[in-house]
Design a protein around this motif. Sequence first.
Motif, PDB file in Angstrom:
ATOM      1  N   ARG A  92     -39.483   0.236  32.562  1.00 18.35           N
ATOM      2  CA  ARG A  92     -39.256   1.344  31.629  1.00 18.35           C
ATOM      3  C   ARG A  92     -37.881   1.982  31.811  1.00 18.35           C
ATOM      4  O   ARG A  92     -37.275   2.428  30.837  1.00 18.35           O
ATOM      5  CB  ARG A  92     -40.331   2.426  31.793  1.00 18.35           C
ATOM      6  N   THR A  93     -37.406   2.072  33.051  1.00 19.40           N
ATOM      7  CA  THR A  93     -36.127   2.734  33.308  1.00 19.40           C
ATOM      8  C   THR A  93     -35.205   1.802  34.088  1.00 19.40           C
ATOM      9  O   THR A  93     -35.665   0.902  34.799  1.00 19.40           O
ATOM     10  CB  THR A  93     -36.322   4.039  34.104  1.00 19.40           C
ATOM     11  N   GLU A  94     -33.921   2.065  33.966  1.00 19.24           N
ATOM     12  CA  GLU A  94     -32.945   1.303  34.720  1.00 19.24           C
ATOM     13  C   GLU A  94     -32.857   1.830  36.152  1.00 19.24           C
ATOM     14  O   GLU A  94     -33.290   2.950  36.447  1.00 19.24           O
ATOM     15  CB  GLU A  94     -31.570   1.414  34.040  1.00 19.24           C
ATOM     16  N   VAL A  95     -32.302   1.023  37.051  1.00 20.71           N
ATOM     17  CA  VAL A  95     -32.128   1.426  38.443  1.00 20.71           C
ATOM     18  C   VAL A  95     -31.121   2.569  38.530  1.00 20.71           C
ATOM     19  O   VAL A  95     -30.054   2.520  37.914  1.00 20.71           O
ATOM     20  CB  VAL A  95     -31.645   0.240  39.298  1.00 20.71           C
ATOM     21  N   TYR A 103     -35.549  12.754  38.109  1.00 24.02           N
ATOM     22  CA  TYR A 103     -34.936  11.432  38.187  1.00 24.02           C
ATOM     23  C   TYR A 103     -34.030  11.253  36.965  1.00 24.02           C
ATOM     24  O   TYR A 103     -34.529  11.192  35.831  1.00 24.02           O
ATOM     25  CB  TYR A 103     -36.013  10.335  38.200  1.00 24.02           C
ATOM     26  N   PRO A 104     -32.716  11.152  37.173  1.00 26.24           N
ATOM     27  CA  PRO A 104     -31.778  11.026  36.045  1.00 26.24           C
ATOM     28  C   PRO A 104     -31.743   9.605  35.498  1.00 26.24           C
ATOM     29  O   PRO A 104     -30.766   8.876  35.648  1.00 26.24           O
ATOM     30  CB  PRO A 104     -30.443  11.429  36.678  1.00 26.24           C
ATOM     31  N   THR A 105     -32.825   9.209  34.858  1.00 29.19           N
ATOM     32  CA  THR A 105     -33.006   7.818  34.455  1.00 29.19           C
ATOM     33  C   THR A 105     -32.452   7.541  33.063  1.00 29.19           C
ATOM     34  O   THR A 105     -32.219   8.443  32.259  1.00 29.19           O
ATOM     35  CB  THR A 105     -34.498   7.459  34.464  1.00 29.19           C
ATOM     36  N   THR A 106     -32.278   6.264  32.798  1.00 28.05           N
ATOM     37  CA  THR A 106     -31.986   5.761  31.463  1.00 28.05           C
ATOM     38  C   THR A 106     -33.044   4.710  31.133  1.00 28.05           C
ATOM     39  O   THR A 106     -33.178   3.715  31.843  1.00 28.05           O
ATOM     40  CB  THR A 106     -30.587   5.116  31.401  1.00 28.05           C
ATOM     41  N   PRO A 107     -33.833   4.910  30.049  1.00 28.80           N
ATOM     42  CA  PRO A 107     -33.888   6.122  29.226  1.00 28.80           C
ATOM     43  C   PRO A 107     -34.525   7.290  29.981  1.00 28.80           C
ATOM     44  O   PRO A 107     -34.964   7.138  31.113  1.00 28.80           O
ATOM     45  CB  PRO A 107     -34.769   5.679  28.055  1.00 28.80           C
ATOM     46  N   SER A 108     -34.572   8.436  29.353  1.00 30.86           N
ATOM     47  CA  SER A 108     -35.040   9.664  29.998  1.00 30.86           C
ATOM     48  C   SER A 108     -36.489   9.538  30.463  1.00 30.86           C
ATOM     49  O   SER A 108     -37.313   8.886  29.812  1.00 30.86           O
ATOM     50  CB  SER A 108     -34.938  10.839  29.024  1.00 30.86           C
ATOM     51  N   SER A 109     -36.790  10.179  31.590  1.00 33.37           N
ATOM     52  CA  SER A 109     -38.159  10.151  32.117  1.00 33.37           C
ATOM     53  C   SER A 109     -38.866  11.501  31.991  1.00 33.37           C
ATOM     54  O   SER A 109     -40.065  11.562  31.805  1.00 33.37           O
ATOM     55  CB  SER A 109     -38.163   9.700  33.583  1.00 33.37           C
TER      56      SER A 109
END
Length: 498
Positions: free
Chosen positions: A318-321, A384-390
């Motif tokens: 779902r999210t990038e590292v 968690y500053p994820t891409t896409p947003s969590s």
Amino acid sequence: MKRLMYILLLYPSFVCSYEPIVVDVNEGRQIIDGIKKGDEIYFPFSFIKPYYEAYSSEKNGVVYFKHNNAIFRDVAGYTPTGNYLNFDKIAVENWDNYFDGHSIPVNNFRWGQHYYPISILHYGISHHAQKLKCGHNCDIDSNYDNSVDKWINYSGQDNISANGEGVRFTGLDSSYMLKINSSEKYINLDLAFRNANYRVYFEVETTDGIKHIQLNAGSGSHSLNDKYYYVGVPLKTFENRRITIFRDLQTDVKKMFGATYKSLLSVKVRGDVDVFSVSTSKTNHTRIIKRVADWLLEKQDSLGAWPSEFDHMFYSGRTEVMKAGWYSAMAQGLAISHLVRAHSLLGDEGYLDSARSALQIYSVPVSSGGVLDYYDSRPVYEEYPTTPSSHVLNGFIFALLGLYDLQEYDSNIYARDLYEEGFNTLENILPLYDMGNRSAYDLTHISSKTYPNIARWSYHATHVHQLKVMMSISKSTVIKEFHDRWYEYAFGFKVKTN
């Protein structure tokens, strides 16, 4: 003896005999054994427990059934210097970690050993909450005579002398021992390392015999053999500076040797060390509060933040590292809350300055390496500053509580503005986390267009505790509505269907 509990599924019409039956669950997806008594059907609890996440316990012949394992505590009366969400019940010492040479926890992740600001702050805040609980009855030191004639030379040359209020040891070619014989769990040494040429040993009696915990310049922690365990003390920051080294021997013995701590027999010293005082204590809350606050001052960067120095995948698929050096708004909020409490307790102005500086990163977008993201043009402070947003809910609220603490304690206008903007977002996006019978952990089901990441019951209870605090400090009817409904979810309530 294996215990079986049976759950009533159909309402009673009692007869005297039981009849074993076979139960087909969901059109053949599972076949189990049951019991029929008249019109009643009984299922084994071993089936019910995982199927409905149910829990039970037995005491004095009574079986207690619970819809889940959520534990709720009273978090009313929240203040910026009070007990933080009942964190006195948290014991970071029992987590999967080790404590470095300065007694800061280091997490044992699957991907390696790392300092994790969120865990370190749980450690500090939990001891502040515990100190509030025990008040003047804790952190009482038992002091030991540290004069030259009390140190026994048990090998090598005589290289000991009086040094003002303390004792000076010189060279690794001689070893000295101070007898302690105390069952108190903390050892505290006020000392100065003149260089990296030293060894400090704690000789402890355990349920598995006599063991030694060895401190010397370095990093990491590992077993030397079945009787000695090494803990590295990073030296460059502390060389020739008077500091306090303390150890939780009960925790050390359990983690290092897999045994139970009984007593501290002696402290042994070799090398270029000045020892000013030696004490033991049953609790060490104040030293831990100060140690964590000092760590925050030492590690805070130019953005006023505390990076996590490891790559992290929040949600695979779902999210990038997130690459090493990522920031967390939850860590910022917890840090501010700890620094406010440490300043209230210890009066160090540096703590309050650090808390003010910690506000900077709240305005730095995730796209620029910060923690600020948006949902429908509304600001969200990301755990968690994820891409896409969590948009992790509990982390967002922890970030808000830090802002609230600083605005109230310091009358800080910038913290107030950030808090009010974030709180407005919280009121507007809470419905997105409501699953009708439990809360969602995050909003990745929206950002990734897939099924919701349902919060396990312990996190659902955290959500309820957080909303209870937000409700008490804001008087928001919106927050109250969600708090009350989410609380009832834990007891089997579900919203009505169409």
